[in-house]
Write a protein that holds these residues in place. Sequence first.
Motif, PDB file in Angstrom:
ATOM      1  N   PHE A 242       0.857  -1.184   0.000  1.00  0.00           N
ATOM      2  CA  PHE A 242       0.000   0.000   0.000  1.00  0.00           C
ATOM      3  C   PHE A 242       0.888   1.226   0.000  1.00  0.00           C
ATOM      4  N   LEU A 243       0.421   2.254  -0.677  1.00  0.00           N
ATOM      5  CA  LEU A 243       1.054   3.564  -0.618  1.00  0.00           C
ATOM      6  C   LEU A 243       0.005   4.566  -0.144  1.00  0.00           C
ATOM      7  N   LEU A 244       0.295   5.222   0.978  1.00  0.00           N
ATOM      8  CA  LEU A 244      -0.582   6.259   1.507  1.00  0.00           C
ATOM      9  C   LEU A 244       0.096   7.605   1.331  1.00  0.00           C
ATOM     10  N   LEU A 245      -0.554   8.504   0.607  1.00  0.00           N
ATOM     11  CA  LEU A 245      -0.068   9.870   0.471  1.00  0.00           C
ATOM     12  C   LEU A 245      -1.033  10.789   1.203  1.00  0.00           C
ATOM     13  N   SER A 246      -0.500  11.794   1.873  1.00  0.00           N
ATOM     14  CA  SER A 246      -1.373  12.790   2.487  1.00  0.00           C
ATOM     15  C   SER A 246      -1.054  14.143   1.865  1.00  0.00           C
ATOM     16  N   GLY A 247      -2.130  14.787   1.381  1.00  0.00           N
ATOM     17  CA  GLY A 247      -1.986  16.093   0.746  1.00  0.00           C
ATOM     18  C   GLY A 247      -1.845  15.989  -0.758  1.00  0.00           C
ATOM     19  N   GLY A 248      -2.122  17.075  -1.439  1.00  0.00           N
ATOM     20  CA  GLY A 248      -1.893  17.155  -2.876  1.00  0.00           C
ATOM     21  C   GLY A 248      -2.935  16.479  -3.738  1.00  0.00           C
ATOM     22  N   VAL A 249      -4.154  16.205  -3.195  1.00  0.00           N
ATOM     23  CA  VAL A 249      -5.165  15.504  -3.996  1.00  0.00           C
ATOM     24  C   VAL A 249      -6.390  16.365  -4.286  1.00  0.00           C
ATOM     25  N   SER A 250      -6.339  17.659  -3.909  1.00  0.00           N
ATOM     26  CA  SER A 250      -7.478  18.539  -4.194  1.00  0.00           C
ATOM     27  C   SER A 250      -7.361  19.107  -5.604  1.00  0.00           C
ATOM     28  N   ALA A 251      -7.835  20.304  -5.798  1.00  0.00           N
ATOM     29  CA  ALA A 251      -7.852  20.862  -7.152  1.00  0.00           C
ATOM     30  C   ALA A 251      -6.978  22.094  -7.286  1.00  0.00           C
ATOM     31  N   GLY A 252      -6.054  22.280  -6.337  1.00  0.00           N
ATOM     32  CA  GLY A 252      -5.200  23.449  -6.381  1.00  0.00           C
ATOM     33  C   GLY A 252      -4.091  23.330  -7.406  1.00  0.00           C
ATOM     34  N   GLU A 253      -3.403  24.441  -7.637  1.00  0.00           N
ATOM     35  CA  GLU A 253      -2.334  24.485  -8.638  1.00  0.00           C
ATOM     36  C   GLU A 253      -1.208  23.514  -8.296  1.00  0.00           C
ATOM     37  N   LEU A 254      -0.951  23.306  -6.997  1.00  0.00           N
ATOM     38  CA  LEU A 254       0.144  22.426  -6.581  1.00  0.00           C
ATOM     39  C   LEU A 254      -0.356  21.066  -6.080  1.00  0.00           C
ATOM     40  N   ASP A 255      -1.581  20.725  -6.387  1.00  0.00           N
ATOM     41  CA  ASP A 255      -2.098  19.398  -6.035  1.00  0.00           C
ATOM     42  C   ASP A 255      -1.695  18.433  -7.150  1.00  0.00           C
ATOM     43  N   LEU A 256      -0.460  17.935  -7.041  1.00  0.00           N
ATOM     44  CA  LEU A 256       0.181  17.204  -8.127  1.00  0.00           C
ATOM     45  C   LEU A 256       0.003  15.693  -8.047  1.00  0.00           C
TER      46      LEU A 256
END
Length: 407
Positions: A242-256
């Motif tokens: 499993f890979l868990l990432l936190s952050g960066g999943v919204s719709a902002g310019e830096l949500d990569l």
Amino acid sequence: MLTVDAARALVLETVQPGPVESRPFERARNATLRESIAAGIDSPPFDKSLMDGFAARSEDLDRGYARLRLLERVMAGMVPQREVVPGTAIQIMTGAPIPAGADVVVRVEDSALSPDGEWVELRTKPLSPGTNILRRGTSMHADDVVLTAGAVLHAPQLALLAEIGRTEVPVTRATRVAILSTGDELVPVATTPGPGQIRNSNAPMLHALVEQNAGQVVPLGIAVDRLDALTERVRAGLEADFLLLSGGVSAGELDLVPKVLRDCGVEEIFHKVQMKPGKPLWFGIRRRADREATYVFGLPGNPVSSLVGFELFVVPAMRRFQGQKVCLTPPITARLTQPHLARGDRPTYHPALLEWFPEGPGVTPAPWRGSADLRGTAGANCLIHFPAGDVDYPAGAVLPTFRFSPD
């Protein structure tokens, strides 16, 4: 957007049980059994005494009194050498085998030994055969299935394995979970934040949650908001189960995160769920022909959103991978201990304290001020599910709750 129920069902359809390994039972604590286990022995392996006393014949006690000749004394671990015949008894200790000819055990409290120790007087009501005796195979027979596939091996299960002499058990290989925090604003916990920075609280929270659910953490640290840096860490994380990432999943310019995951060959299963907090949650799979798949969760960056996403989605995914039976229905409904005003166009999963009272379970909403409020969440042990809509719930209203893992 998918509903929570639909998204959770998709997670379970996607995740498959992980590989099996044989492990010494002493190292299998919290592991999930992948094959059912038969006893192989009777337990107890012989008729044994349930207490200290005297093994005798019920026929000798039909008047409630008997003076019997004492043949021998048998301790636990010893084997009787004499047979109980009319007019005799054998002194016996708890756990010792029942001698041939005896069909009851009279409590030591109901006895009096003669001064020379050759005789015993027993005063008791008439006893039916089998009184104070645990018969052979009462607990289990040799061909009984005593543990079923999907059982989690806690202390009682490990003790049972020890009793039946099962030293190696087939369990799911340790679940490897990589954790990656993203964001230029994050600094390690031991670092004093500068202007515009915050400490990385998500990583230790997710680390603890993974270990609570029998996972093995692969820490990947913090990735800044650059494609190259994020891609390098994601590729490393895709080597885990499993890979868990936190952050960066919204719709902002830096949500990569979604772009990087696509570029790394991860197939998106869904993105965004009708829930509060945690709407931006992302789930996908990296399939490979030569090895097991990697399951990827992109959790929102706000800590309570990550917590809610983990409890609602990652926990059932890990349990499915480990080979457990997963029930998506909230296990407990509870009564509100106080009125609560719920507002919103999405279902809300509100941190709360679940307690047991004489009249049944009660739940108290935490003083929670949104998805960044860890303080309000620290005293919680469950999530209350408030359906979408503006509703004033009175004290006593019954609502479903999701207990924090492990429950």
